[in-house]
Design an enzyme around this catalytic site. Structure first.
Site, mmCIF file in Angstrom:
data_model
loop_
_atom_site.group_PDB
_atom_site.id
_atom_site.type_symbol
_atom_site.label_atom_id
_atom_site.label_comp_id
_atom_site.label_asym_id
_atom_site.label_seq_id
_atom_site.Cartn_x
_atom_site.Cartn_y
_atom_site.Cartn_z
ATOM 1 N N HIS A 195 28.199 30.167 11.512
ATOM 2 C CA HIS A 195 28.272 31.434 12.235
ATOM 3 C C HIS A 195 28.280 31.120 13.741
ATOM 4 O O HIS A 195 27.705 30.122 14.163
ATOM 5 C CB HIS A 195 27.041 32.276 11.844
ATOM 6 N N PRO A 196 28.917 31.968 14.552
ATOM 7 C CA PRO A 196 29.045 31.647 15.988
ATOM 8 C C PRO A 196 27.725 31.370 16.714
ATOM 9 O O PRO A 196 27.705 30.697 17.744
ATOM 10 C CB PRO A 196 29.718 32.899 16.563
ATOM 11 N N ILE A 197 26.643 31.871 16.186
ATOM 12 C CA ILE A 197 25.361 31.660 16.863
ATOM 13 C C ILE A 197 24.785 30.268 16.577
ATOM 14 O O ILE A 197 23.894 29.805 17.282
ATOM 15 C CB ILE A 197 24.376 32.791 16.424
ATOM 16 N N LYS A 198 25.326 29.585 15.562
ATOM 17 C CA LYS A 198 24.773 28.288 15.145
ATOM 18 C C LYS A 198 25.368 27.145 15.963
ATOM 19 O O LYS A 198 26.114 27.383 16.888
ATOM 20 C CB LYS A 198 25.015 28.098 13.644
ATOM 21 N N HIS A 199 25.064 25.896 15.597
ATOM 22 C CA HIS A 199 25.454 24.752 16.443
ATOM 23 C C HIS A 199 26.948 24.597 16.616
ATOM 24 O O HIS A 199 27.422 24.301 17.705
ATOM 25 C CB HIS A 199 24.888 23.451 15.866
#
Ligand SMILES: *Cc1c(COP(=O)(O)O)cnc(C)c1O
Length: 387
Positions: free
Chosen positions: A186-190
């Protein structure tokens, strides 16, 4: 990035980083013959598995799908129990419910908010079928202790490592510490593929089973059939459409080349937070265990002794100044769904519930500047002084 790109929020708590190389990698695949389940999928699987040092990677459409595939292969039946820490994103527990199981919520260590091993022991029952560890904020759990318990009781250990791509425990990468490990893109992850996820494992038979699970439970994939010129296939299990597209896998591979730099950057920014916040009264950064390299998906502080209302006041003050703080997480056992379906209730897991009132996630992503960290710290200092 959806909710995070709120008007007036200058610094979200996390943000993806897409460059021209990434865009070109995606465009190349879009111009090719295979845009889904083509050659990029196994290439991305090998790249991620290689990065973490695991034998197999199975790419799927989200971190939740990765957890679901992992739990499915355990053969959970109606009424079977899986021990899950309550301080996590709801999907860690939801996947157990998808399979007809019962998540048994366990409390966490007060200093790290990681699944406490004595809590796992306390919640073991004759119906326990697995333990799920969550590497909260990007810090590996105490895998030595968890593995010992699992071995003693012959239980598989699943890691929800959606926060912890690139973290290590005694020099071994997350991805090699549990029987099955799930990551999210997901875009929030690394690293991101828009939506996406992967399960890594040492067990090739389980990987084959998960590849069928992501494709309706069908035992061969379209590309393999096309290569053989064969129409015949067998559905051997009940599966889903959890496939990840080729252009997403190309994005993931391009992102992965930057991961080592991004991890270093996250660690440098986190250590700057540690230095500045170390002497700020009322603010305690989460403890970091010995022998780990933290992946710092999140930078979480506790406002020690704060009531939920006081934390909310700090939250609102910082948001009003454009600092996109957040709260990770509402303990899962407090959600109405779990209270109604499984009878969980407040008071059940006091460490997580007390932590919930005090936690605040500060912005942290590789593109932040050192000056941004100073600005967040100044804003937090003022907000806490005002309490
Ligand atoms: C992000 C996340 C998930 C789910 O990942 P998705 O890709 O959003 O489905 C699961 N568990 C944890 C701890 C996460 O942070």
């Amino acid at each position: 990035m959806g909710k995070e790109d709120e008007p007036g929020i200058r610094l979200p708590y996390g943000r993806q980083w897409i460059d021209e190389e990434d865009i070109e990698a995606v465009a190349q695949v879009l111009r090719s013959d295979w845009i889904t389940t083509g050659p990029q999928v196994p290439a991305f699987e090998r790249a991620v598995a290689g990065f973490v040092g695991a034998r197999e990677g199975v790419a799927v459409s989200s971190g939740t799908a990765a957890l679901h595939a992992a739990v499915h292969t355990l053969g959970i039946q109606e009424g079977d129990e899986v021990i899950v820490p309550t301080m996590t994103f709801a999907s860690s527990a939801n996947v157990v419910v998808f399979e007809g199981g019962r998540p048994v919520f366990a409390d966490v260590d007060p200093d790290t908010l990681l699944l406490a091993s004595d809590e796992v022991e306390r919640h073991l029952s004759p119906r326990t079928r697995a333990v799920m560890a969550v590497d909260y904020a990007g810090q590996p759990c105490d895998y030595d202790a968890l593995r010992r318990i699992c071995q003693r009781h012959d239980l598989p250990l699943v890691a929800d490592a959606c926060h912890a791509l690139g973290a290590t425990h005694r020099g071994k990468r997350v991805g090699t510490l549990a029987d099955l490990t799930a990551f999210s893109f997901h875009p929030i992850k690394h690293i991101t593929t828009g939506e996406g996820g992967m399960v890594v494992t040492e067990d090739s038979d389980t990987a084959i089973q998960m590849r069928a699970f992501r494709n309706h439970g069908i035992s061969t994939e379209a590309r393999a059939r096309a290569q053989q010129g064969a129409w015949y296939y067998e559905m051997v299990d009940l599966g889903y459409n959890y496939r990840l597209t080729d252009f997403q896998c190309a994005l993931g591979m391009s992102q992965l080349t930057k991961l080592p730099d991004w991890l270093a950057r996250r660690r440098a920014l986190a250590s700057k937070y540690d230095r500045i916040l170390g002497d700020l009264d009322g603010v305690t950064p989460l403890a970091v265990r010995e022998d780990v390299e933290h992946a710092y998906h999140l930078y979480v502080v506790r406002l020690k002794g704060a009531s939920g209302e006081q934390r909310d006041k700090v939250f609102r003050t910082m948001r009003a100044r454009g600092i996109g703080v957040n709260v990770h997480y509402i303990p899962v056992h407090l959600h109405p769904f779990y209270r109604e379906r499984f009878g969980t209730r407040p008071g059940q897991l006091p460490v997580a519930e007390e932590a919930y009132n005090e936690i605040l996630t500060l912005p942290l992503f590789p593109r932040m500047s050192e000056g941004d960290v100073d600005a967040v710290a100044t804003s937090l200092r003022e907000a806490v002084t005002d309490l």
